[in-house]
Design a protein around this motif. Structure first.
Motif, PDB file in Angstrom:
ATOM      1  N   UNK A 224       0.830  -1.204   0.000  1.00 49.41           N
ATOM      2  CA  UNK A 224       0.000   0.000   0.000  1.00 49.41           C
ATOM      3  C   UNK A 224       0.863   1.252   0.000  1.00 49.41           C
ATOM      4  N   UNK A 225       1.909   1.247   0.862  1.00 48.94           N
ATOM      5  CA  UNK A 225       2.819   2.400   0.905  1.00 48.94           C
ATOM      6  C   UNK A 225       3.487   2.622  -0.441  1.00 48.94           C
ATOM      7  N   UNK A 226       3.940   1.545  -1.077  1.00 51.45           N
ATOM      8  CA  UNK A 226       4.636   1.653  -2.357  1.00 51.45           C
ATOM      9  C   UNK A 226       3.722   2.188  -3.450  1.00 51.45           C
ATOM     10  N   UNK A 227       2.467   1.748  -3.421  1.00 47.19           N
ATOM     11  CA  UNK A 227       1.540   2.204  -4.458  1.00 47.19           C
ATOM     12  C   UNK A 227       1.224   3.685  -4.312  1.00 47.19           C
ATOM     13  N   UNK A 228       1.164   4.178  -3.087  1.00 53.30           N
ATOM     14  CA  UNK A 228       0.911   5.600  -2.888  1.00 53.30           C
ATOM     15  C   UNK A 228       2.121   6.448  -3.260  1.00 53.30           C
ATOM     16  N   UNK A 229       3.305   5.835  -3.245  1.00 54.02           N
ATOM     17  CA  UNK A 229       4.496   6.559  -3.705  1.00 54.02           C
ATOM     18  C   UNK A 229       4.481   6.659  -5.225  1.00 54.02           C
ATOM     19  N   UNK A 230       4.230   5.532  -5.887  1.00 55.11           N
ATOM     20  CA  UNK A 230       4.149   5.516  -7.352  1.00 55.11           C
ATOM     21  C   UNK A 230       3.392   4.276  -7.800  1.00 55.11           C
TER      22      UNK A 230
ATOM     23  N   UNK B  27       1.888   1.665 -10.450  1.00 54.85           N
ATOM     24  CA  UNK B  27       2.244   1.161 -11.764  1.00 54.85           C
ATOM     25  C   UNK B  27       1.109   1.323 -12.761  1.00 54.85           C
ATOM     26  N   UNK B  28       1.361   0.898 -13.985  1.00 50.86           N
ATOM     27  CA  UNK B  28       0.396   1.069 -15.066  1.00 50.86           C
ATOM     28  C   UNK B  28      -0.948   0.438 -14.746  1.00 50.86           C
ATOM     29  N   UNK B  29      -0.962  -0.737 -14.171  1.00 51.46           N
ATOM     30  CA  UNK B  29      -2.208  -1.431 -13.845  1.00 51.46           C
ATOM     31  C   UNK B  29      -2.387  -1.588 -12.346  1.00 51.46           C
ATOM     32  N   UNK B  30      -1.942  -0.592 -11.599  1.00 47.73           N
ATOM     33  CA  UNK B  30      -2.158  -0.549 -10.159  1.00 47.73           C
ATOM     34  C   UNK B  30      -3.035   0.649  -9.827  1.00 47.73           C
ATOM     35  N   UNK B  31      -4.056   0.417  -9.008  1.00 45.85           N
ATOM     36  CA  UNK B  31      -5.036   1.456  -8.735  1.00 45.85           C
ATOM     37  C   UNK B  31      -5.183   1.658  -7.236  1.00 45.85           C
ATOM     38  N   UNK B  32      -5.630   2.848  -6.863  1.00 42.03           N
ATOM     39  CA  UNK B  32      -5.724   3.242  -5.465  1.00 42.03           C
ATOM     40  C   UNK B  32      -7.160   3.503  -5.044  1.00 42.03           C
ATOM     41  N   UNK B  33      -7.852   4.317  -5.848  1.00 45.40           N
ATOM     42  CA  UNK B  33      -9.183   4.804  -5.494  1.00 45.40           C
ATOM     43  C   UNK B  33      -9.844   5.272  -6.776  1.00 45.40           C
ATOM     44  N   UNK B  34     -11.140   5.069  -6.912  1.00 49.38           N
ATOM     45  CA  UNK B  34     -11.809   5.349  -8.181  1.00 49.38           C
ATOM     46  C   UNK B  34     -11.733   6.818  -8.580  1.00 49.38           C
ATOM     47  N   UNK B  35     -11.569   7.702  -7.616  1.00 45.64           N
ATOM     48  CA  UNK B  35     -11.402   9.122  -7.946  1.00 45.64           C
ATOM     49  C   UNK B  35     -10.060   9.367  -8.627  1.00 45.64           C
ATOM     50  N   UNK B  36      -9.093   8.473  -8.375  1.00 43.18           N
ATOM     51  CA  UNK B  36      -7.768   8.577  -8.994  1.00 43.18           C
ATOM     52  C   UNK B  36      -7.683   7.792 -10.300  1.00 43.18           C
ATOM     53  N   UNK B  37      -8.417   6.675 -10.374  1.00 46.38           N
ATOM     54  CA  UNK B  37      -8.358   5.832 -11.557  1.00 46.38           C
ATOM     55  C   UNK B  37      -9.034   4.506 -11.297  1.00 46.38           C
TER      56      UNK B  37
ATOM     57  N   UNK C   4      -0.911  13.370 -16.835  1.00 51.34           N
ATOM     58  CA  UNK C   4      -0.591  12.753 -15.552  1.00 51.34           C
ATOM     59  C   UNK C   4       0.117  13.718 -14.602  1.00 51.34           C
ATOM     60  N   UNK C   5       0.310  14.954 -15.067  1.00 46.31           N
ATOM     61  CA  UNK C   5       0.882  15.978 -14.212  1.00 46.31           C
ATOM     62  C   UNK C   5      -0.191  16.906 -13.680  1.00 46.31           C
ATOM     63  N   UNK C   6      -0.264  18.135 -14.187  1.00 52.11           N
ATOM     64  CA  UNK C   6      -1.203  19.106 -13.617  1.00 52.11           C
ATOM     65  C   UNK C   6      -2.673  18.721 -13.748  1.00 52.11           C
ATOM     66  N   UNK C   7      -3.059  18.082 -14.855  1.00 51.26           N
ATOM     67  CA  UNK C   7      -4.479  17.774 -15.039  1.00 51.26           C
ATOM     68  C   UNK C   7      -4.957  16.717 -14.046  1.00 51.26           C
ATOM     69  N   UNK C   8      -4.260  15.568 -14.001  1.00 47.56           N
ATOM     70  CA  UNK C   8      -4.685  14.504 -13.093  1.00 47.56           C
ATOM     71  C   UNK C   8      -4.682  14.992 -11.647  1.00 47.56           C
ATOM     72  N   UNK C   9      -3.656  15.729 -11.268  1.00 48.46           N
ATOM     73  CA  UNK C   9      -3.578  16.250  -9.902  1.00 48.46           C
ATOM     74  C   UNK C   9      -4.786  17.125  -9.591  1.00 48.46           C
ATOM     75  N   UNK C  10      -5.139  17.993 -10.521  1.00 49.53           N
ATOM     76  CA  UNK C  10      -6.268  18.910 -10.308  1.00 49.53           C
ATOM     77  C   UNK C  10      -7.593  18.146 -10.226  1.00 49.53           C
ATOM     78  N   UNK C  11      -7.838  17.261 -11.196  1.00 48.95           N
ATOM     79  CA  UNK C  11      -9.144  16.609 -11.274  1.00 48.95           C
ATOM     80  C   UNK C  11      -9.348  15.615 -10.125  1.00 48.95           C
ATOM     81  N   UNK C  12      -8.319  14.845  -9.797  1.00 43.32           N
ATOM     82  CA  UNK C  12      -8.526  13.830  -8.757  1.00 43.32           C
ATOM     83  C   UNK C  12      -8.715  14.461  -7.384  1.00 43.32           C
ATOM     84  N   UNK C  13      -8.154  15.657  -7.172  1.00 48.01           N
ATOM     85  CA  UNK C  13      -8.318  16.301  -5.870  1.00 48.01           C
ATOM     86  C   UNK C  13      -9.554  17.196  -5.809  1.00 48.01           C
ATOM     87  N   UNK C  14     -10.091  17.589  -6.952  1.00 49.27           N
ATOM     88  CA  UNK C  14     -11.307  18.407  -6.951  1.00 49.27           C
ATOM     89  C   UNK C  14     -12.565  17.582  -7.223  1.00 49.27           C
ATOM     90  N   UNK C  15     -12.392  16.291  -7.489  1.00 46.67           N
ATOM     91  CA  UNK C  15     -13.538  15.384  -7.523  1.00 46.67           C
ATOM     92  C   UNK C  15     -14.253  15.246  -8.837  1.00 46.67           C
TER      93      UNK C  15
END
Length: 399
Positions: free
Chosen positions: A41-47, A49-59, A227-238
């Motif tokens: 879990x810690x590793x996934x939150x650091x980075x 992978x291509x087919x690793x997911x955390x939360x539906x708001x993120x992917x 995967x830089x400014x756009x993903x950061x903005x959208x996943x944190x603003x919902x």
């Protein structure tokens, strides 16, 4: 897969199959994901992978299939799916701007897009609205602080066509990004990336769904932007897309090319059937030689698109009589559907604009916007002609 043609990509690109080997795209209707250990879990939150997911708001795997397919169709490195077309527009414009930055935008746009620009202006972003059809206006407006040039490739609802290549050259000369709302053109008639656009935005509600079922939006661009400014903005603003909506949109994509080409053929047939009518101010269709940007539309899209405008000289009363006389075509405010839809922009989609603003972008009281579906072309021509006869009180054929 990069060598596949568009129709093949629309069916096969981006598929991720589970251990069961299902034929259809799988619907991963989950908001979260399990990790095999705390360290994982810690590793996934650091980075992740291509087919690793955390939360539906993120992917989500289903959403990622839709994003990969859209990127492949559009010819970009990546894409990010959003909850609606306006969430995608808001994300694409807002994610990289700060107080003091400058945006140049074509004023011929959907009312909600204009509202986003007004919100940005309230946060200290300088916004300059211009007549986007004239490249000299872009040259005059850009400056050192310009970060984004934004426009609809085909404007809503006036169907003006903007020179993507010309604007891109002007924008890039000052280091600005070119953000194009390509909803009216659709991914099938889109050549925005080849012409120099950096970021392409779609309301997936239009054309991509095609069945009037869901809201959705998608932003296509470089991996660094997505995967830089756009993903950061959208996943944190919902503003993330629902996996269920992504699944429906994946199914819609499979028939997109077939539907849109049929819709454009009907739009052209109706435009030609009613062009030059004595009691119509204008028949607005980029596929007609009479359209001011006809040559540009053919060069950029290769077709006139699925949308048509009729500007009645009798104003709102005649426009309403025409709308009420339609049989096959429904009155609604969506577009890009398998069903044909007619809209009166001045009293619906652009109602909240001032009279002056509507006049400035060519929305008259007599303007009707028609989105053509996949009904039989002959039935659509007959329906429009019949409604014209009723609206204008004529006995002969209209046109």
């Amino acid at each position: 897969m990069s060598e596949w043609r568009t129709r093949t990509k629309l069916v096969h690109e981006g598929i991720r199959r589970s251990q069961f080997g299902e034929m259809a795209e799988a619907l991963f209707l989950t908001q979260g994901f399990i990790y095999p250990s705390a360290g994982a879990a810690e590793a996934r939150f650091i980075e992740a992978g291509e087919d690793e997911f955390i939360y539906a708001r993120y992917g989500n795997p289903t959403t990622r299939m839709f994003e990969d397919r859209m990127a492949a169709i559009e010819g970009t490195e990546d894409a990010f799916a959003c909850a609606s077309g306006m969430a995608a527009i808001n994300g694409a414009l807002s994610c990289g701007l700060k107080t003091g930055d400058h945006v140049v935008a074509a004023r011929q746009m959907f009312g909600s897009c204009l509202h986003v620009l007004k919100v940005l202006a309230g946060f200290g972003v300088e916004v300059t609205l211009i007549d986007g059809a004239d490249l000299e206006n872009w040259r005059a407006a850009v400056k050192a602080t310009t970060k984004i040039c934004f426009f609809e490739s085909v404007s809503n609802p006036g169907l003006e066509v903007i020179d993507i290549k010309g604007v891109s050259e002007i924008a890039h000369a000052v280091g600005a990004l070119v953000v194009v709302d390509n909803a009216f053109a659709s991914p099938i008639f889109s050549r925005a990336v080849d012409l120099g656009a950096d970021v392409i935005v779609y309301s997936a509600t239009k054309h991509i769904d095609g069945g009037g079922r869901v809201l959705g939006g998608v932003v296509c661009g470089t991996r660094n932007f997505i995967r830089g400014p756009l993903e950061t903005y959208v996943k944190h603003t919902g503003g993330a897309m629902s996996p269920f909506h992504a699944w429906l949109l994946l199914n819609g994509l499979q028939t997109l090319d077939l539907r849109v080409r049929a819709q454009a053929a009907s739009a052209k047939a109706v435009a030609e059937a009613i062009d030059g009518h004595p009691h119509v101010n204008r028949v607005i269709y980029p596929g007609l030689a009479s359209h001011p940007q006809h040559a540009l539309a053919m060069a950029q899209m290769g077709a006139g698109g699925t949308m048509l405008g009729i500007d009645f000289e009798g104003g709102k009363d005649i426009a309403f009589r025409f709308l009420d006389a339609l049989d096959v075509v429904s009155i609604s405010n969506n577009l890009g559907d398998a069903k044909s839809i007619a809209t009166h922009p001045a009293t619906t989609t652009h109602k909240n604009l001032t009279d002056e603003d509507r006049a400035l972008i060519g929305i008259t009281p007599g303007l009707v916007r028609i989105s053509f579906g996949i009904e039989d072309t002959a039935d659509l021509v007959e329906d429009i002609r019949s409604a014209l006869e009723v609206a204008l009180g004529e006995c002969g054929e209209a046109g």
